[in-house]
Structures are given as C-alpha cells and as structure tokens.
Design a protein around this motif. Structure first.
Motif, mmCIF file in Angstrom:
data_model
loop_
_atom_site.group_PDB
_atom_site.id
_atom_site.type_symbol
_atom_site.label_atom_id
_atom_site.label_comp_id
_atom_site.label_asym_id
_atom_site.label_seq_id
_atom_site.Cartn_x
_atom_site.Cartn_y
_atom_site.Cartn_z
ATOM 1 N N GLN A 425 0.829 -1.208 0.000
ATOM 2 C CA GLN A 425 0.000 0.000 0.000
ATOM 3 C C GLN A 425 0.862 1.255 0.000
ATOM 4 O O GLN A 425 0.584 2.225 -0.718
ATOM 5 N N ALA A 426 1.931 1.254 0.813
ATOM 6 C CA ALA A 426 2.815 2.412 0.861
ATOM 7 C C ALA A 426 3.494 2.634 -0.488
ATOM 8 O O ALA A 426 3.658 3.773 -0.936
ATOM 9 N N GLY A 427 3.870 1.535 -1.141
ATOM 10 C CA GLY A 427 4.530 1.655 -2.433
ATOM 11 C C GLY A 427 3.657 2.283 -3.491
ATOM 12 O O GLY A 427 4.140 3.005 -4.372
ATOM 13 N N ALA A 428 2.361 2.046 -3.418
ATOM 14 C CA ALA A 428 1.448 2.591 -4.417
ATOM 15 C C ALA A 428 1.302 4.099 -4.294
ATOM 16 O O ALA A 428 0.929 4.775 -5.263
ATOM 17 N N PHE A 429 1.602 4.641 -3.095
ATOM 18 C CA PHE A 429 1.445 6.086 -2.877
ATOM 19 C C PHE A 429 2.782 6.825 -2.889
ATOM 20 O O PHE A 429 2.824 8.025 -2.629
ATOM 21 N N ALA A 430 3.853 6.110 -3.157
ATOM 22 C CA ALA A 430 5.156 6.774 -3.234
ATOM 23 C C ALA A 430 5.189 7.730 -4.426
ATOM 24 O O ALA A 430 4.473 7.558 -5.421
ATOM 25 N N ASP A 431 6.028 8.756 -4.311
ATOM 26 C CA ASP A 431 6.096 9.774 -5.368
ATOM 27 C C ASP A 431 6.484 9.173 -6.714
ATOM 28 O O ASP A 431 6.021 9.630 -7.767
ATOM 29 N N ASP A 432 7.347 8.145 -6.685
ATOM 30 C CA ASP A 432 7.805 7.558 -7.940
ATOM 31 C C ASP A 432 7.072 6.262 -8.277
ATOM 32 O O ASP A 432 7.555 5.450 -9.074
ATOM 33 N N ALA A 433 5.910 6.059 -7.653
ATOM 34 C CA ALA A 433 5.173 4.821 -7.900
ATOM 35 C C ALA A 433 4.692 4.755 -9.339
ATOM 36 O O ALA A 433 4.176 5.726 -9.889
ATOM 37 N N GLY A 434 4.828 3.572 -9.924
ATOM 38 C CA GLY A 434 4.354 3.370 -11.278
ATOM 39 C C GLY A 434 3.141 2.460 -11.304
ATOM 40 O O GLY A 434 2.562 2.122 -10.264
ATOM 41 N N ALA A 435 2.789 2.026 -12.501
ATOM 42 C CA ALA A 435 1.610 1.181 -12.669
ATOM 43 C C ALA A 435 1.791 -0.163 -11.973
ATOM 44 O O ALA A 435 0.834 -0.725 -11.431
ATOM 45 N N ASP A 436 3.015 -0.688 -11.970
ATOM 46 C CA ASP A 436 3.250 -1.983 -11.330
ATOM 47 C C ASP A 436 2.991 -1.913 -9.829
ATOM 48 O O ASP A 436 2.431 -2.845 -9.239
ATOM 49 N N ALA A 437 3.413 -0.819 -9.194
ATOM 50 C CA ALA A 437 3.203 -0.678 -7.753
ATOM 51 C C ALA A 437 1.722 -0.588 -7.430
ATOM 52 O O ALA A 437 1.241 -1.180 -6.452
ATOM 53 N N ALA A 438 0.975 0.143 -8.257
ATOM 54 C CA ALA A 438 -0.466 0.247 -8.027
ATOM 55 C C ALA A 438 -1.149 -1.100 -8.229
ATOM 56 O O ALA A 438 -2.049 -1.484 -7.455
ATOM 57 N N ALA A 439 -0.720 -1.843 -9.252
ATOM 58 C CA ALA A 439 -1.316 -3.158 -9.503
ATOM 59 C C ALA A 439 -1.017 -4.120 -8.355
ATOM 60 O O ALA A 439 -1.867 -4.918 -7.950
ATOM 61 N N ARG A 440 0.214 -4.046 -7.824
ATOM 62 C CA ARG A 440 0.579 -4.904 -6.703
ATOM 63 C C ARG A 440 -0.257 -4.579 -5.472
ATOM 64 O O ARG A 440 -0.725 -5.477 -4.766
ATOM 65 N N ALA A 441 -0.476 -3.304 -5.217
ATOM 66 C CA ALA A 441 -1.290 -2.904 -4.072
ATOM 67 C C ALA A 441 -2.721 -3.397 -4.231
ATOM 68 O O ALA A 441 -3.332 -3.886 -3.272
ATOM 69 N N ARG A 442 -3.265 -3.266 -5.446
ATOM 70 C CA ARG A 442 -4.634 -3.744 -5.678
ATOM 71 C C ARG A 442 -4.723 -5.253 -5.482
ATOM 72 O O ARG A 442 -5.698 -5.769 -4.931
ATOM 73 N N SER A 443 -3.699 -5.974 -5.938
ATOM 74 C CA SER A 443 -3.698 -7.428 -5.787
ATOM 75 C C SER A 443 -3.683 -7.825 -4.309
ATOM 76 O O SER A 443 -4.438 -8.713 -3.886
ATOM 77 N N PHE A 444 -2.832 -7.162 -3.517
ATOM 78 C CA PHE A 444 -2.792 -7.437 -2.078
ATOM 79 C C PHE A 444 -4.138 -7.100 -1.425
ATOM 80 O O PHE A 444 -4.632 -7.820 -0.563
ATOM 81 N N THR A 445 -4.718 -5.989 -1.845
ATOM 82 C CA THR A 445 -5.990 -5.554 -1.271
ATOM 83 C C THR A 445 -7.086 -6.578 -1.537
ATOM 84 O O THR A 445 -7.823 -6.975 -0.628
ATOM 85 N N ARG A 446 -7.213 -7.004 -2.799
ATOM 86 C CA ARG A 446 -8.250 -7.982 -3.147
ATOM 87 C C ARG A 446 -8.025 -9.313 -2.430
ATOM 88 O O ARG A 446 -8.964 -9.937 -1.954
ATOM 89 N N SER A 447 -6.763 -9.726 -2.365
ATOM 90 C CA SER A 447 -6.455 -11.005 -1.737
ATOM 91 C C SER A 447 -6.844 -10.999 -0.259
ATOM 92 O O SER A 447 -7.450 -11.959 0.241
ATOM 93 N N TRP A 448 -6.509 -9.904 0.452
ATOM 94 C CA TRP A 448 -6.857 -9.859 1.873
ATOM 95 C C TRP A 448 -8.357 -9.711 2.073
ATOM 96 O O TRP A 448 -8.911 -10.240 3.042
ATOM 97 N N GLY A 449 -9.031 -9.049 1.161
ATOM 98 C CA GLY A 449 -10.476 -8.968 1.235
ATOM 99 C C GLY A 449 -11.129 -10.332 1.077
ATOM 100 O O GLY A 449 -12.118 -10.649 1.748
ATOM 101 N N ARG A 450 -10.569 -11.172 0.190
ATOM 102 C CA ARG A 450 -11.096 -12.534 0.055
ATOM 103 C C ARG A 450 -10.865 -13.328 1.335
ATOM 104 O O ARG A 450 -11.716 -14.122 1.748
ATOM 105 N N PHE A 451 -9.720 -13.090 1.961
ATOM 106 C CA PHE A 451 -9.428 -13.797 3.215
ATOM 107 C C PHE A 451 -10.423 -13.412 4.314
ATOM 108 O O PHE A 451 -10.996 -14.280 4.979
ATOM 109 N N THR A 452 -10.638 -12.134 4.524
ATOM 110 C CA THR A 452 -11.541 -11.721 5.608
ATOM 111 C C THR A 452 -12.994 -12.067 5.274
ATOM 112 O O THR A 452 -13.784 -12.348 6.191
ATOM 113 N N ARG A 453 -13.350 -12.043 3.999
ATOM 114 C CA ARG A 453 -14.697 -12.459 3.586
ATOM 115 C C ARG A 453 -14.975 -13.873 4.064
ATOM 116 O O ARG A 453 -16.029 -14.180 4.616
ATOM 117 N N ASN A 454 -13.997 -14.759 3.843
ATOM 118 C CA ASN A 454 -14.208 -16.152 4.221
ATOM 119 C C ASN A 454 -13.951 -16.399 5.701
ATOM 120 O O ASN A 454 -14.529 -17.316 6.290
#
Length: 557
Positions: A425-454
């Motif tokens: 999450q921190a990497g996605a908001f860094a000043d030099d963050a690119g598309a890969d960092a944002a995609a990685r943050a979204r992937s972590f976010t979705r994955s943890w949401g699936r975990f807490t859902r179940n």
C-alpha cells in the motif's frame, strides 16, 4: 505433590466436584490421565485461550491483550498424541495446575504476568480479567470453553484411535499397485506405467517419471507441449502419454500419501492415531501434524472397519458454511431456503437462480470471493434475494481491503494483514510509484479482502463444529456403557462406551456398540441442534445431518 500423583487427585475430585481443570496445554497433561483410564468432564486450556484473547477485538482493551509479548505467547502447543520434550519447556508443579478455587490467589513476587515463569494461576487470573472486561464476555466464554473442549476431544480421539484394518489396507494397495515391492523399488503397476510413459515419449529407460523437471524436458523434446504437469492442463492435450501419465500420478499419490510406509508408521494394534492440532488454522479450523487425517482419500476408507459387534456412526453436516452465514446475518429468507434440507435446491425454489449448480457456484463465490465467470453473474441476484447474508460477507471483504480486522460469531479475530500488505500500500502512494506498484497494491488488497470475507464464515462454522463435538462428547458419556456385547479394542475409558473416533471439519465418526447405534444417531442430531442454539439462539436456522450406521467408513456415502 509429585506429578505421578496426578491421576489419583483427578480420580478423587472429578467425581466429587466435577471441576474445570486449568492447565497450560491439554496435550501435556491429559494423555497421562487417559492412559490411567480417566476422563475429565471440563478443562480450560490456558495456551489456546491466551492466543484467542490476545487477538480478539472483544478483549483488545484488557491488560492481557495490551501487555508485551511474553512466555505464554512463545509457548508452543503439542499435537494430540505428541511427545512431551524432555527439555525446553517449563515444568510447573502439578498442584498449581488446577482451577479449584473461586478466585486464584494473588501472584507471588517473581511470577508477574509476562514474567520469566509460566505460572498458570497468574495467567488464569489475567484471562478472567480479560473476559470480564470484554465488550461481550458471553461470546468469549463460550469460545474458550468450546476451544478447550475441542482439545479434550482431540486427545481422546488420539487415545481411542480410529479402527483400522491393516490387512484390508494392504489388500487395497495390492489391488491398485501390485504386491508390496522390495525397498527402493516401484510397485509392479507403477513400473508398468513408467514403461508406457517412456515409450510414448520415446525416452530412455533412465527417465524417472517421479522427477518433474526431467519429465517436462522429455515431454517438450517429444513435442507434447505441456507447460506443467497439472491434471487440468494434461487433460487438454491429445497425446498417447497423457492417459498412462495421469494414471501414474494418481497411483503415485496413493503410494506416497497412504502407501505401505504410511501403514507401518501410523497404524498399530488395529488403530490409526492421528496428531490433531486444535486451532491449527488461523480461522480456528483444525489441522494435523502427521498422518494426513484431514485428507484421507475415499479409496483407503474401506480399511476403516468397526470392531466386531460395534458400528461406525458417521454424521455429516449438510452445507454448513452457507447455513452459518444465514444465521450470522439473520437472513430469514436464506434460512428458509434451507429448511427443506437442500439449501441450494431451496435457493432455486426461491426464484433467485435457475439451477442448483448456479446456486452452489454463486454461494461459494459469495463466501470465497469469486469475481469471474458464473459466480460473478449470479452474485447480484443472490444479493437481491438474500441481502443480509451477502451484505455481511461484502462488508467483511471491504474491512479486509482497508487493512481492518474481522471477527467470528464468538469473537475469534483475524490477524492484521502484515508487513507485506503495508509495504504494497505504501509503495502505491510513493512519489515515484508506477503502474506496477499500483497493480501490486490492488492485488494485495483484493487477496486480503477474500481472506476476511471467508474468515468470518469459515471461523464461525469451526465454532459450530466445536460446540457440536463438545455436545456429542458429553451426551455420549451420559449414554453409559454397553456391557452385554463384546468390548471394543479401544483402551479404557472407552472400551465399552461409544466415543468420538474421527473428525473432519463438518463430519464426525463415532465408534459405538452396535446395539447403541440408534441412540448414538440421536445424540449427534440433538448435539447439532444444541450447537445451533448456543451460537445463534432462537434464530430459525436448521443444521440437518446425514447420519449412517455402517461397518466400514467407505459405506457411509
């Protein structure tokens, strides 16, 4: 009092006072009592309770939850039937193990909570304080009682063992693989299939089908075009190697998971004794540290045969997790859909979807986070039909996506997402963050949401199962002994008593004298209803069971 005198103390007090015994780890103390032919009615496992209270949001304001990590956090539990190591674990005195007083005495200097010693009385006082100050103490009390009862059940199942015919198991292996080969050689059937695999690939006799890298290279050289050895990928390929290779993989799995070496290691005196780990999964589900009890293939269940004059009463809770979801959410429409027995058929009858398969796919997607295919198409329709249930798991997912914590019905809380999630999450908001960092943050976010859902559903289902087993255990003991027929091969105190012998998430096996089969069947049904009331009060949700009295476990379904 020396530890050797423990059975005598328990024998005297158990009948007279029926106390709740408090000890650091059930598997350190209870096996010796069972070996002496003793059973305790109730216990409080301080290690298991400590872990729950340290993490539960219901007790987050307590001194126990807020104090720095100490020896109780580092205490490693033993699996049911595990061997107590000779060194490396503190050894409290036996007379300090028991919760026999209304309130434990004040801690002496040097035994402060979190100090260098594991003082059970100090820890018990801290846990009582944490429960008393909790937001909803009743939920936590039930959870800790159920978890501790589960530890007793696990120890008793290991002690009694699951009836297992070694000769039948050997016959199953011989039928599938051929006779037991000399050490270091393949069984005849596997060797014949290995020859077919080599011939189909035009490979040399040195090719070892057990070596995935070598096998993939040979397949690529032969132009098979497989990127992996996964079954679903191989089944798409039209090549002569596919059929013998899939059969080889299937039989090799049988040999390595439940072959002759497994039989030698895990079956003695007509019993399979697995090492259950209570709460071994973060949701509260059980795990096993050896023997693979939670993954027994159907093919070897023919070897699970009741003792002469006895029977196996097998009970399976139907569609447990979606029913738990309906009860947690107080979704009366969804509870009504399951009232006729088959919840998925009831969802079809409600008009939400057209087929049972769509109902099952959609509900599993709701609980596990299915976001593509048929699951994604069906989910909005389920949301309209059962808004409370779907809203509960959706909110749990959103909480996880925000990095929050969710809890089960009784108060077991999920762990925070951890450093990797924070870094993403921190990497996605860094000043030099690119598309890969944002995609990685979204992937972590979705994955943890699936975990807490179940987590909220699977964890609450695990709590229901604990309450179910605790009620079965108590009710079976109340049935008493059967003295007319033959005794079973289980040791005392279960030689003439029906007893739990196996557990698998939503299924139990009770080994019982054949004359008591009907009474035991009623016990497991009544216990399921009791577990539902304990967790959900008078909310009208059913937990139907499939119950069968069989000679062999393989005949139950």
């Amino acid at each position: 009092m020396p530890v050797a005198g423990l059975p005598n103390v328990v024998r005297q007090l158990e009948g007279a006072q029926a106390p709740r015994w408090a000890w650091d780890d059930t598997n350190r103390w209870y096996p010796a009592l069972l070996d002496a032919g003793l059973r305790v009615a109730r216990s409080h496992d301080l290690r298991l309770a400590h872990r729950i209270l340290r993490q539960s949001v219901l007790a987050e304001g307590s001194r126990l939850a807020q104090r720095p990590a100490g020896p109780w956090d580092a205490l490693e539990g033993l699996p049911a039937g595990g061997v107590v190591p000779a060194v490396g674990r503190p050894q409290p005195q036996a007379d300090a193990l028991f919760d026999l007083l209304p309130h434990p005495p004040a801690a002496s200097p040097g035994h402060a909570a979190g100090g260098p010693e594991l003082d059970p009385l100090v820890e018990l006082a801290a846990q009582r304080d944490a429960i008393a100050s909790a937001a909803e103490p009743g939920r936590l009390r039930l959870l800790l009682a159920a978890e501790s009862a589960g530890a007793l059940v696990a120890a008793e199942m290991h002690h009694a063992g699951l009836p297992w015919r070694a000769d039948m198991h050997d016959a199953i292996l011989t039928e599938a693989l051929g006779p037991r080969p000399p050490e270091g050689q393949r069984p005849a059937r596997l060797e014949a299939l290995a020859v077919q695999v080599r011939a189909a690939l035009d490979a040399p006799p040195s090719l070892n089908p057990d070596s995935h890298p070598d096998l993939l290279k040979a397949m690529q050289y032969a132009g098979v075009g497989a990127a992996s050895l996964r079954k679903w990928e191989l089944e798409k390929i039209d090549h002569p190697v596919v059929a013998p290779l899939l059969e080889y993989k299937n039989l090799y799995r049988l040999l390595t998971a439940n072959g002759w070496h497994w039989l030698d290691a895990w079956v003695t005196d007509g019993r399979f004794r697995t090492e259950y780990v209570v709460g071994g999964v973060v949701t509260g589900r059980w795990a096993s540290s050896g023997g693979g009890a939670l993954q027994l293939p159907r093919g070897v269940r023919r070897a699970v045969v009741a003792d002469p004059g006895w029977t196996l009463v097998v009970a399976d809770a139907a569609q447990l997790e979606p029913r738990v979801l309906a009860a947690m959410a107080h979704d009366e429409e969804m509870a009504r859909a399951g009232r006729a027995g088959d919840l998925y058929a009831g969802i079809v009858a409600s008009g939400a979807v057209e087929t049972r398969e769509l109902a099952k796919v959609g509900m599993l997607g709701a609980m596990y986070g299915g976001t593509t295919g048929a699951s994604a198409q069906v989910l909005p329709r389920l949301g309209r039909a059962f808004p409370r249930a779907i809203a509960l798991v959706e909110e749990a997912a959103r909480t996880g996506e925000r990095g929050g914590v969710v809890s089960t019905r009784l108060g077991r809380s999920s762990p925070p997402p951890g450093g990797a999630w924070d870094a993403a999450q921190a990497g996605a908001f860094a000043d030099d963050a690119g598309a890969d960092a944002a995609a990685r943050a979204r992937s972590f976010t979705r994955s943890w949401g699936r975990f807490t859902r179940n987590f909220v559903v699977q964890g609450t289902a695990a709590e229901w199962a604990l309450c179910w087993m605790a009620a079965i255990r108590r009710r079976l003991w109340e049935l008493g002994t059967h003295d007319e027929g033959p005794a079973g091969l289980a040791p005392e105190p279960f030689a003439r008593r029906p007893h739990l012998a196996f557990f698998l998430h939503d299924e139990v096996v009770v080994h019982a004298p054949a004359a008591m089969a009907d009474a035991v069947g009623q016990v497991v049904r009544d216990a399921a209803a009791e577990a539902g009331r304990l967790l959900f009060g008078d909310f009208p949700v059913d937990f139907p069971l499939t119950v069968a009295a069989v000679e062999s476990y393989a005949d139950a379904k």
